[in-house]
Design a protein around this motif. Structure first.
Motif, PDB file in Angstrom:
ATOM      1  N   VAL A  46       0.845  -1.204   0.000  1.00  0.00           N
ATOM      2  CA  VAL A  46       0.000   0.000   0.000  1.00  0.00           C
ATOM      3  C   VAL A  46       0.873   1.245   0.000  1.00  0.00           C
ATOM      4  O   VAL A  46       0.628   2.200  -0.751  1.00  0.00           O
ATOM      5  CB  VAL A  46      -0.961  -0.016   1.218  1.00  0.00           C
ATOM      6  N   GLN A  47       1.940   1.239   0.827  1.00  0.00           N
ATOM      7  CA  GLN A  47       2.853   2.380   0.877  1.00  0.00           C
ATOM      8  C   GLN A  47       3.561   2.568  -0.458  1.00  0.00           C
ATOM      9  O   GLN A  47       3.730   3.695  -0.931  1.00  0.00           O
ATOM     10  CB  GLN A  47       3.883   2.171   2.002  1.00  0.00           C
ATOM     11  N   GLU A  49       2.462   1.709  -3.444  1.00  0.00           N
ATOM     12  CA  GLU A  49       1.501   2.243  -4.413  1.00  0.00           C
ATOM     13  C   GLU A  49       1.302   3.741  -4.208  1.00  0.00           C
ATOM     14  O   GLU A  49       1.212   4.498  -5.183  1.00  0.00           O
ATOM     15  CB  GLU A  49       0.171   1.504  -4.291  1.00  0.00           C
ATOM     16  N   GLN A  50       1.242   4.182  -2.962  1.00  0.00           N
ATOM     17  CA  GLN A  50       1.087   5.606  -2.675  1.00  0.00           C
ATOM     18  C   GLN A  50       2.306   6.381  -3.155  1.00  0.00           C
ATOM     19  O   GLN A  50       2.176   7.441  -3.779  1.00  0.00           O
ATOM     20  CB  GLN A  50       0.878   5.826  -1.171  1.00  0.00           C
ATOM     21  N   ASN A  51       3.495   5.852  -2.881  1.00  0.00           N
ATOM     22  CA  ASN A  51       4.725   6.513  -3.332  1.00  0.00           C
ATOM     23  C   ASN A  51       4.789   6.575  -4.856  1.00  0.00           C
ATOM     24  O   ASN A  51       5.229   7.586  -5.416  1.00  0.00           O
ATOM     25  CB  ASN A  51       5.956   5.783  -2.792  1.00  0.00           C
ATOM     26  N   SER A  53       2.234   6.662  -6.934  1.00  0.00           N
ATOM     27  CA  SER A  53       1.258   7.660  -7.389  1.00  0.00           C
ATOM     28  C   SER A  53       1.810   9.072  -7.233  1.00  0.00           C
ATOM     29  O   SER A  53       1.695   9.897  -8.147  1.00  0.00           O
ATOM     30  CB  SER A  53      -0.042   7.531  -6.602  1.00  0.00           C
ATOM     31  N   ASP A  54       2.434   9.342  -6.089  1.00  0.00           N
ATOM     32  CA  ASP A  54       3.019  10.667  -5.865  1.00  0.00           C
ATOM     33  C   ASP A  54       4.136  10.946  -6.864  1.00  0.00           C
ATOM     34  O   ASP A  54       4.244  12.044  -7.413  1.00  0.00           O
ATOM     35  CB  ASP A  54       3.561  10.783  -4.436  1.00  0.00           C
TER      36      ASP A  54
END
Length: 83
Positions: A46-47, A49-51, A53-54
């Motif tokens: 999850v982390q 994927e967030q990184n 996206s950013d």
């Protein structure tokens, strides 16, 4: 039944419990460890994927800024060539 057959049956029951119970206990502890590892991997995914996206958002923003600068230069060159 005499006393020795009762003792024999008890020994067989205890042996059966030990032969089945020990692997079940080890399996349970292994499943617990694997569950903990999977939860950690899920959190890391999850982390990640967030990184990602950013990072993609920043790359696209920079790309759009470069497109604007490139279009401005193209316009200036076209104006200079017409003169």
């Amino acid at each position: 039944m005499n006393e020795w057959s009762v003792v024999g049956v008890l020994v067989v029951v205890v042996g059966l419990f030990l032969s089945v119970g020990a692997p079940v206990i080890r399996l349970n502890s292994t499943i617990t460890k694997l569950s903990t590892l999977v939860e950690g991997l899920r959190d890391r995914q999850v982390q990640q994927e967030q990184n990602n996206s950013d990072s993609h958002r920043r790359i696209w923003k920079h790309n759009e800024e470069q497109d604007a600068v490139l279009n401005d230069h193209e316009t200036r060159i076209t104006i200079l060539e017409r003169k």
